[in-house]
Write a protein that holds these residues in place. Structure first.
Motif, PDB file in Angstrom:
ATOM      1  N   ILE A 151      -1.695   1.004   2.755  1.00 34.27           N
ATOM      2  CA  ILE A 151      -1.280   2.139   1.921  1.00 34.27           C
ATOM      3  C   ILE A 151       0.132   2.517   2.336  1.00 34.27           C
ATOM      4  CG2 ILE A 151      -1.802   4.502   1.219  1.00 34.27           C
ATOM      5  CD1 ILE A 151      -4.683   4.030   2.090  1.00 34.27           C
ATOM      6  N   SER A 152       1.027   2.583   1.389  1.00 32.82           N
ATOM      7  CA  SER A 152       2.417   2.889   1.719  1.00 32.82           C
ATOM      8  C   SER A 152       2.549   4.320   2.234  1.00 32.82           C
ATOM      9  CB  SER A 152       3.312   2.682   0.499  1.00 32.82           C
ATOM     10  OG  SER A 152       3.053   3.659  -0.479  1.00 32.82           O
ATOM     11  N   GLU A 153       3.585   4.565   2.986  1.00 34.65           N
ATOM     12  CA  GLU A 153       3.769   5.858   3.629  1.00 34.65           C
ATOM     13  C   GLU A 153       3.899   7.000   2.633  1.00 34.65           C
ATOM     14  OE1 GLU A 153       3.660   8.515   6.374  1.00 34.65           O
ATOM     15  OE2 GLU A 153       3.473   6.394   6.858  1.00 34.65           O
ATOM     16  N   ASP A 154       4.446   6.731   1.454  1.00 38.96           N
ATOM     17  CA  ASP A 154       4.694   7.795   0.473  1.00 38.96           C
ATOM     18  C   ASP A 154       3.509   8.054  -0.459  1.00 38.96           C
ATOM     19  OD1 ASP A 154       7.273   8.008   1.467  1.00 38.96           O
ATOM     20  OD2 ASP A 154       8.062   6.517   0.060  1.00 38.96           O
ATOM     21  N   ALA A 155       2.480   7.230  -0.389  1.00 40.08           N
ATOM     22  CA  ALA A 155       1.420   7.297  -1.390  1.00 40.08           C
ATOM     23  C   ALA A 155       0.571   8.563  -1.307  1.00 40.08           C
ATOM     24  CB  ALA A 155       0.526   6.068  -1.282  1.00 40.08           C
ATOM     25  N   LEU A 156       0.339   9.080  -0.104  1.00 40.43           N
ATOM     26  CA  LEU A 156      -0.565  10.218   0.066  1.00 40.43           C
ATOM     27  C   LEU A 156       0.151  11.536   0.353  1.00 40.43           C
ATOM     28  CD1 LEU A 156      -3.333   8.572   2.290  1.00 40.43           C
ATOM     29  CD2 LEU A 156      -3.375   8.913  -0.180  1.00 40.43           C
ATOM     30  N   GLY A 157       1.394  11.477   0.732  1.00 35.89           N
ATOM     31  CA  GLY A 157       2.098  12.658   1.223  1.00 35.89           C
ATOM     32  C   GLY A 157       2.159  13.827   0.267  1.00 35.89           C
ATOM     33  N   SER A 158       2.172  13.541  -1.039  1.00 36.36           N
ATOM     34  CA  SER A 158       2.296  14.630  -2.016  1.00 36.36           C
ATOM     35  C   SER A 158       0.949  15.183  -2.476  1.00 36.36           C
ATOM     36  CB  SER A 158       3.076  14.136  -3.243  1.00 36.36           C
ATOM     37  OG  SER A 158       2.351  13.137  -3.933  1.00 36.36           O
ATOM     38  N   LEU A 159      -0.149  14.578  -2.033  1.00 36.26           N
ATOM     39  CA  LEU A 159      -1.476  15.002  -2.500  1.00 36.26           C
ATOM     40  C   LEU A 159      -1.986  16.156  -1.647  1.00 36.26           C
ATOM     41  CD1 LEU A 159      -3.021  11.470  -3.157  1.00 36.26           C
ATOM     42  CD2 LEU A 159      -1.685  12.926  -4.703  1.00 36.26           C
ATOM     43  N   VAL A 160      -1.296  17.251  -1.738  1.00 36.73           N
ATOM     44  CA  VAL A 160      -1.519  18.363  -0.808  1.00 36.73           C
ATOM     45  C   VAL A 160      -2.793  19.139  -1.074  1.00 36.73           C
ATOM     46  CG1 VAL A 160       0.925  18.635  -0.253  1.00 36.73           C
ATOM     47  CG2 VAL A 160      -0.030  19.833  -2.249  1.00 36.73           C
ATOM     48  N   ASN A 161      -3.407  18.947  -2.250  1.00 37.60           N
ATOM     49  CA  ASN A 161      -4.651  19.660  -2.561  1.00 37.60           C
ATOM     50  C   ASN A 161      -5.854  18.727  -2.637  1.00 37.60           C
ATOM     51  OD1 ASN A 161      -3.907  22.454  -2.755  1.00 37.60           O
ATOM     52  ND2 ASN A 161      -2.731  21.921  -4.575  1.00 37.60           N
ATOM     53  N   LEU A 162      -5.683  17.515  -2.143  1.00 37.46           N
ATOM     54  CA  LEU A 162      -6.774  16.554  -2.157  1.00 37.46           C
ATOM     55  C   LEU A 162      -7.914  17.041  -1.265  1.00 37.46           C
ATOM     56  CD1 LEU A 162      -7.179  13.751  -3.495  1.00 37.46           C
ATOM     57  CD2 LEU A 162      -6.571  12.743  -1.290  1.00 37.46           C
ATOM     58  N   LYS A 163      -9.139  16.997  -1.808  1.00 35.87           N
ATOM     59  CA  LYS A 163     -10.310  17.448  -1.058  1.00 35.87           C
ATOM     60  C   LYS A 163     -11.231  16.295  -0.669  1.00 35.87           C
ATOM     61  CE  LYS A 163     -10.368  22.095  -3.081  1.00 35.87           C
ATOM     62  NZ  LYS A 163      -9.082  21.946  -3.781  1.00 35.87           N
ATOM     63  N   MET A 164     -11.230  15.229  -1.460  1.00 42.94           N
ATOM     64  CA  MET A 164     -12.088  14.082  -1.170  1.00 42.94           C
ATOM     65  C   MET A 164     -11.286  12.802  -1.333  1.00 42.94           C
ATOM     66  SD  MET A 164     -15.650  15.093  -3.080  1.00 42.94           S
ATOM     67  CE  MET A 164     -16.486  16.655  -2.766  1.00 42.94           C
ATOM     68  N   LEU A 165     -11.370  11.935  -0.334  1.00 36.58           N
ATOM     69  CA  LEU A 165     -10.663  10.652  -0.378  1.00 36.58           C
ATOM     70  C   LEU A 165     -11.621   9.556   0.062  1.00 36.58           C
ATOM     71  CD1 LEU A 165      -8.143   8.913  -0.709  1.00 36.58           C
ATOM     72  CD2 LEU A 165      -7.460   9.558   1.615  1.00 36.58           C
ATOM     73  N   GLY A 166     -11.926   8.652  -0.870  1.00 35.99           N
ATOM     74  CA  GLY A 166     -12.848   7.566  -0.596  1.00 35.99           C
ATOM     75  C   GLY A 166     -12.134   6.228  -0.528  1.00 35.99           C
ATOM     76  N   LEU A 167     -12.105   5.630   0.668  1.00 33.91           N
ATOM     77  CA  LEU A 167     -11.462   4.337   0.888  1.00 33.91           C
ATOM     78  C   LEU A 167     -12.428   3.359   1.550  1.00 33.91           C
ATOM     79  CD1 LEU A 167      -8.084   5.750   2.254  1.00 33.91           C
ATOM     80  CD2 LEU A 167      -8.425   4.691   0.009  1.00 33.91           C
ATOM     81  N   ASN A 168     -13.715   3.612   1.420  1.00 32.75           N
ATOM     82  CA  ASN A 168     -14.714   2.749   2.033  1.00 32.75           C
ATOM     83  C   ASN A 168     -14.654   1.329   1.470  1.00 32.75           C
ATOM     84  OD1 ASN A 168     -15.907   4.943   3.514  1.00 32.75           O
ATOM     85  ND2 ASN A 168     -16.970   5.569   1.651  1.00 32.75           N
ATOM     86  N   ASP A 169     -15.051   0.378   2.296  1.00 33.36           N
ATOM     87  CA  ASP A 169     -15.222  -1.007   1.864  1.00 33.36           C
ATOM     88  C   ASP A 169     -13.941  -1.603   1.291  1.00 33.36           C
ATOM     89  OD1 ASP A 169     -16.522  -3.394   1.436  1.00 33.36           O
ATOM     90  OD2 ASP A 169     -17.529  -2.754  -0.402  1.00 33.36           O
ATOM     91  N   ASN A 170     -12.882  -1.553   2.103  1.00 32.34           N
ATOM     92  CA  ASN A 170     -11.623  -2.210   1.775  1.00 32.34           C
ATOM     93  C   ASN A 170     -11.215  -3.086   2.959  1.00 32.34           C
ATOM     94  OD1 ASN A 170     -10.268  -1.398  -0.935  1.00 32.34           O
ATOM     95  ND2 ASN A 170     -11.192   0.511  -0.228  1.00 32.34           N
ATOM     96  N   LEU A 171      -9.934  -3.349   3.103  1.00 29.14           N
ATOM     97  CA  LEU A 171      -9.440  -4.218   4.182  1.00 29.14           C
ATOM     98  C   LEU A 171      -8.398  -3.505   5.034  1.00 29.14           C
ATOM     99  CD1 LEU A 171      -8.982  -7.469   2.021  1.00 29.14           C
ATOM    100  CD2 LEU A 171     -10.930  -6.894   3.491  1.00 29.14           C
ATOM    101  N   LEU A 172      -8.485  -2.202   5.106  1.00 24.91           N
ATOM    102  CA  LEU A 172      -7.482  -1.399   5.794  1.00 24.91           C
ATOM    103  C   LEU A 172      -7.559  -1.558   7.311  1.00 24.91           C
ATOM    104  CD1 LEU A 172      -7.909   1.865   3.697  1.00 24.91           C
ATOM    105  CD2 LEU A 172      -5.960   0.290   3.594  1.00 24.91           C
ATOM    106  N   THR A 173      -6.391  -1.597   7.950  1.00 24.11           N
ATOM    107  CA  THR A 173      -6.321  -1.603   9.412  1.00 24.11           C
ATOM    108  C   THR A 173      -5.825  -0.266   9.958  1.00 24.11           C
ATOM    109  OG1 THR A 173      -4.099  -2.568   9.330  1.00 24.11           O
ATOM    110  CG2 THR A 173      -5.958  -4.089   9.531  1.00 24.11           C
ATOM    111  N   SER A 174      -5.239   0.558   9.079  1.00 22.78           N
ATOM    112  CA  SER A 174      -4.758   1.881   9.486  1.00 22.78           C
ATOM    113  C   SER A 174      -4.502   2.712   8.235  1.00 22.78           C
ATOM    114  CB  SER A 174      -3.480   1.789  10.321  1.00 22.78           C
ATOM    115  OG  SER A 174      -2.417   1.273   9.535  1.00 22.78           O
ATOM    116  N   LEU A 175      -4.216   3.982   8.456  1.00 22.02           N
ATOM    117  CA  LEU A 175      -3.853   4.903   7.386  1.00 22.02           C
ATOM    118  C   LEU A 175      -2.403   5.331   7.584  1.00 22.02           C
ATOM    119  CD1 LEU A 175      -7.052   7.147   7.365  1.00 22.02           C
ATOM    120  CD2 LEU A 175      -6.480   5.357   5.724  1.00 22.02           C
TER     121      LEU A 175
END
Length: 333
Positions: A151-175
């Motif tokens: 996930i790129s560094e800029d992708a989540l930074g503006s989601l300031v009111n996000l309450k639920m984030l589902g990233l289960n079952d992917n290939l991520l090594t970090s956030l």
């Protein structure tokens, strides 16, 4: 007239003891209930059931319904989102889970009223960076069950009111570090990925109530994990923990804790700090004994011990039995 369009193939319900944080809504109704914007007066259009024919594209007539607030087309074979999606300016919920999408049309991110987006169970290999354009409006984002590796560094930074984030079952090594900007996040699911450690930045989100990190390669937790004092549910199953991270014992609001299928040989006496626990899952470890302090947690309703090396249980277990506690069968190796 506002409305909801739903095109969902019926699926068999799955019963689990504890639902993972940020699992995708099982139905459009679930998605509606999870949003404070749900209004029972909305008209619902159904085309689902046992004989539902799978569709390969979003019906063109959909884009003429400019007052549409919810578009739910899950469990089909849609492989692309047409540019016409941008006509749906009032759309609040966009649920296209379990289709065949390989990428997301950037026009989607011109829909500034969106609060719930679900692209779970598709064929995405890249995180849709355009989601950043939804900024302060997006509250729920589900991308479970794809093949996203970063996930790129800029992708989540503006989601300031996000309450639920589902990233289960992917290939991520970090956030990305920018996840710390999501200061209203209540549920985070990063289960079944390739993470060897949890980002320090996650520990800055003190609003978290549910966290799932099961199915990774973690051996310990950051010392700042103690900041997550609002946690009520913590799933740590199927990792490489050889002991219960001491930081866990600071989370005195925990109601449900699962440490199943790790390499844990003993439980520290500090378990007594978790006096709010109702469910404790320790099955599939290497336990030979349990500390006396465990039996002081009289709030426990479900204690799972199967698949360990326990030869006996302390007579103190009666402290729990008196409270009609359900104890799973103790299976010895």
């Amino acid at each position: 007239m506002t409305g909801i369009i739903e095109c969902a193939r019926a699926s068999s319900p799955q019963e689990t003891v504890t639902r993972s944080p940020c699992s995708s809504p099982k139905s459009s109704e679930d998605a509606c209930k999870s949003s404070v914007l749900h209004q029972h007066s909305r008209k619902v259009f159904h085309t689902h059931g046992e004989h539902h024919k799978l569709i390969t594209e979003i019906p063109p007539e959909t884009f003429h319904k400019v007052k549409l607030t919810q578009l739910n087309i899950l469990n089909n074979e849609i492989s692309a989102i047409p540019d016409e999606i941008e006509h749906l300016k009032n759309l609040q919920h966009l649920i296209l889970a379990n289709n065949k999408l390989r990428d997301i049309n950037e026009k989607v991110f011109n829909l500034k009223a969106l609060t719930v987006v679900d692209f779970s169970g598709n064929r995405l290999i890249k995180f849709p960076d355009g989601v950043a354009a939804l900024g302060p409006t997006l509250e729920q984002l589900y991308l479970n069950g794809n093949a996203i590796s970063e996930i790129s560094e800029d992708a989540l930074g503006s989601l300031v009111n996000l309450k639920m984030l589902g990233l289960n079952d992917n290939l991520l090594t970090s956030l990305p570090d920018s996840i710390s900007n999501c200061q209203y996040l209540r549920e985070l699911g990063i289960e079944q990925n390739n993470m060897e450690s949890l980002n320090q930045e996650v520990c800055q989100i003190e609003t978290l109530v549910k966290l799932g990190i099961s199915g990774n390669k973690m051996t310990n937790l950051p010392k700042t994990f103690v900041n997550l004092t609002q946690l009520e549910l913590l799933l740590m199953e199927d990792n490489k923990f050889a002991f219960v991270p001491i930081e866990v014992f600071s989370l005195t609001n925990l109601r449900e804790l699962s440490l199943a299928d790790n390499l844990i040989a003993s439980i520290q006496p500090d378990i007594k700090n978790l006096q709010m626990l109702r469910l404790l899952n320790l099955q599939g470890n290497l336990l030979t004994t349990l500390p006396e302090e465990l039996w002081s947690i009289i709030t426990i309703v479900t204690l799972s011990l199967a698949g360990n090396k326990l030869s006996s249980l302390s007579p103190s277990i009666s402290k729990l039995a008196e409270k009609s506690v359900l104890l799973n069968e103790v299976k010895n190796n």
